[in-house]
Enzyme design. Structure first.
Site, PDB file in Angstrom:
ATOM      1  N   GLY A   1      10.288 -12.389   3.434  1.00 13.47           N
ATOM      2  CA  GLY A   1      11.710 -12.671   3.597  1.00 13.47           C
ATOM      3  C   GLY A   1      12.443 -13.068   2.342  1.00 13.47           C
ATOM      4  O   GLY A   1      13.657 -13.305   2.383  1.00 13.47           O
TER       5      GLY A   1
ATOM      6  N   HIS B   1       3.059 -11.609   6.549  1.00 14.98           N
ATOM      7  CA  HIS B   1       2.899 -10.183   6.235  1.00 14.98           C
ATOM      8  C   HIS B   1       4.241  -9.442   6.334  1.00 14.98           C
ATOM      9  O   HIS B   1       4.299  -8.278   6.742  1.00 14.98           O
ATOM     10  CB  HIS B   1       1.875  -9.537   7.168  1.00 14.98           C
ATOM     11  CG  HIS B   1       1.104  -8.412   6.533  1.00 14.98           C
ATOM     12  ND1 HIS B   1      -0.146  -8.585   5.973  1.00 14.98           N
ATOM     13  CD2 HIS B   1       1.397  -7.103   6.355  1.00 14.98           C
ATOM     14  CE1 HIS B   1      -0.578  -7.440   5.491  1.00 14.98           C
ATOM     15  NE2 HIS B   1       0.344  -6.519   5.706  1.00 14.98           N
TER      16      HIS B   1
ATOM     17  N   GLY C   1       0.804  -1.214   0.000  1.00 15.87           N
ATOM     18  CA  GLY C   1       0.000   0.000   0.000  1.00 15.87           C
ATOM     19  C   GLY C   1       0.834   1.259   0.000  1.00 15.87           C
ATOM     20  O   GLY C   1       2.009   1.268   0.393  1.00 15.87           O
TER      21      GLY C   1
ATOM     22  N   GLN D   1      -5.626  -7.576  -4.821  1.00 14.44           N
ATOM     23  CA  GLN D   1      -5.639  -7.981  -3.415  1.00 14.44           C
ATOM     24  C   GLN D   1      -6.586  -7.095  -2.643  1.00 14.44           C
ATOM     25  O   GLN D   1      -6.559  -5.872  -2.784  1.00 14.44           O
ATOM     26  CB  GLN D   1      -4.231  -7.875  -2.827  1.00 14.44           C
ATOM     27  CG  GLN D   1      -4.158  -8.121  -1.324  1.00 14.44           C
ATOM     28  CD  GLN D   1      -4.299  -6.850  -0.496  1.00 14.44           C
ATOM     29  OE1 GLN D   1      -4.141  -5.738  -1.004  1.00 14.44           O
ATOM     30  NE2 GLN D   1      -4.608  -7.002   0.780  1.00 14.44           N
TER      31      GLN D   1
ATOM     32  N   ARG E   1       3.537  -0.779  14.976  1.00 14.96           N
ATOM     33  CA  ARG E   1       4.736  -0.431  14.204  1.00 14.96           C
ATOM     34  C   ARG E   1       5.351   0.823  14.831  1.00 14.96           C
ATOM     35  O   ARG E   1       4.947   1.961  14.542  1.00 14.96           O
ATOM     36  CB  ARG E   1       4.383  -0.231  12.733  1.00 14.96           C
ATOM     37  CG  ARG E   1       3.792  -1.493  12.116  1.00 14.96           C
ATOM     38  CD  ARG E   1       3.383  -1.312  10.669  1.00 14.96           C
ATOM     39  NE  ARG E   1       2.602  -2.465  10.219  1.00 14.96           N
ATOM     40  CZ  ARG E   1       1.997  -2.556   9.037  1.00 14.96           C
ATOM     41  NH1 ARG E   1       2.095  -1.547   8.171  1.00 14.96           N
ATOM     42  NH2 ARG E   1       1.298  -3.621   8.707  1.00 14.96           N
TER      43      ARG E   1
END
Length: 385
Positions: free
Chosen positions: A311, A278, A80, A128, A165
């Site tokens: 990853g 995620h 996003g 998505q 976050r």
């Protein structure tokens, strides 16, 4: 024009161009960010065992997924707000996916309308979506993807709540967003980005949500609307079932880590799973996707197409994942770093680099066809040869 040697180089390039608030939005994870390290280290639990004296003059890494052949077993994860890092980034990523003939999972939280992305790369753009708290909007998003002719729909299910976050909080990147003096001072150290940001009119619009806001709503107002609709903690398997009933094409679910959830998805008739944590942006203590992949594959077998995200940074990662049964790998941060740093050229370079690395690894281990990879090429940590 700078040229990267590997995907890690794009991170350093992006950090030089972006203000801290923007770079940290891409780079950061949740809580202590131990999950970011775990995602990378998990690939080190595997080694590839080469087989020599095989004719590897010609390497083939084409892969068929949901009835379509792609040039490489790689694709762009949904990311996003890409337009904040480079104006028009989503369009550049769509163009790069078309040029490389790989999938691009356009995020519903992007700054580009799904209808416009479909015009650029109708055979490569997937859509998505997050289920929202408004069932009518869920229905409309699916209908729009169908009307735009997009072939694959993905539901991301691993965001029942906004994650912690801490980089974003320290930097002031929260809703409602306010351009504070400290943010402005930091941004001025990156004049190229600032000029582009101002020329584009400031905060980019979350275009896919604009139709659900009042006429004339600003970018901030549309973003605030998005924040009231998502996350939607009431999302459950019935939500997924309703989307399955509405969407007749390939439907995949992104964000599962548990084998029992994978079995449930298979029972509901979903076509694929992107095993993902995620990118370690939601639950810092979650296991890596590559760690959980074997259990999910054992549970569902050949009932579903299994893919992997989180990853992935090297061609060898993609080869390891395929040996474990993943037909495709997706990644998000590298393409954001690349497009932020170098624009269209950067997005194109990502796929050229990974194609080269995959070819080199396949040649080295004596496997001329990507589809022929299996566990006979793999050695797990602690496993006796």
């Amino acid at each position: 024009m700078a040229t990267a040697i590997n995907l890690h180089d794009f991170r350093a390039m992006a950090q030089r161009r972006l203000p801290k608030i923007a770079f940290d939005f891409i780079d950061g994870g949740a809580d202590d960010e131990t999950g970011l390290v775990r995602n990378r280290n998990a690939f080190q639990d595997y080694q590839l065992v080469p087989r020599y004296l095989a004719d590897v003059t010609k390497i083939n890494q084409t892969t068929t997924l949901f009835g379509r052949e792609y040039a490489s077993p790689i694709g762009i994860s949904p990311t996003g707000m890409a337009g904040l890092f480079r104006t028009g980034a989503d369009a550049m990523l769509a163009a790069a996916a078309k040029k490389a003939n790989v999938p691009f999972l356009l995020s519903s939280a992007s700054n580009f309308r799904l209808e416009d992305a479909a015009k650029i790369a109708p055979d490569n753009v997937w859509f998505q979506m997050y289920a929202t708290s408004d069932e009518r909007i869920n229905h409309d998003l699916v209908a729009r993807a169908k009307n735009a002719g997009l072939g694959v729909l993905a539901i991301t299910v691993d965001v029942p709540v906004n994650s912690n976050r801490e980089r974003n909080k320290r930097n002031g990147f929260t809703r409602p967003f306010r351009m504070t003096p400290s943010i402005m001072l930091d941004a001025m150290t990156k004049p190229g980005w600032v000029l582009e940001y101002l020329k584009a009119g400031g905060m980019p619009m979350m275009s896919n949500w604009q139709p659900y806001a009042p006429d004339g709503a600003s970018a901030d107002e549309v973003a605030d609307l998005y924040g009231t609709l998502t996350p939607a903690p009431m999302t459950n398997w019935d939500t997924v079932s309703r989307i399955r009933d509405q969407w007749s094409g390939p439907l995949i679910i992104k964000g599962l880590l548990h084998a029992e959830d994978a079995l449930k998805a298979a029972e509901l008739g979903l076509n694929g799973i992107v095993v993902s944590n995620h990118g370690a942006r939601q639950l810092d203590v979650a296991p890596s996707s590559i760690t959980m992949f074997p259990a999910i594959r054992h549970a569902v077998g050949d009932k579903m197409t299994l893919m992997l995200d989180s990853g992935v940074r090297r061609g060898s990662d993609i080869v390891i994942a395929k040996c474990l049964g993943a037909q495709f790998c997706f990644f998000g941060r590298p393409t954001l770093y690349a497009v932020a740093a170098l624009g269209q050229e950067g997005a194109d370079q990502v796929f050229a680099i990974l194609r080269r690395e995959i070819n080199a690894v396949l040649t080295q281990i004596g496997c001329k066809n990507f589809d022929d990879l299996n566990e006979r090429f793999l050695l797990r940590a602690g496993q006796q040869p």
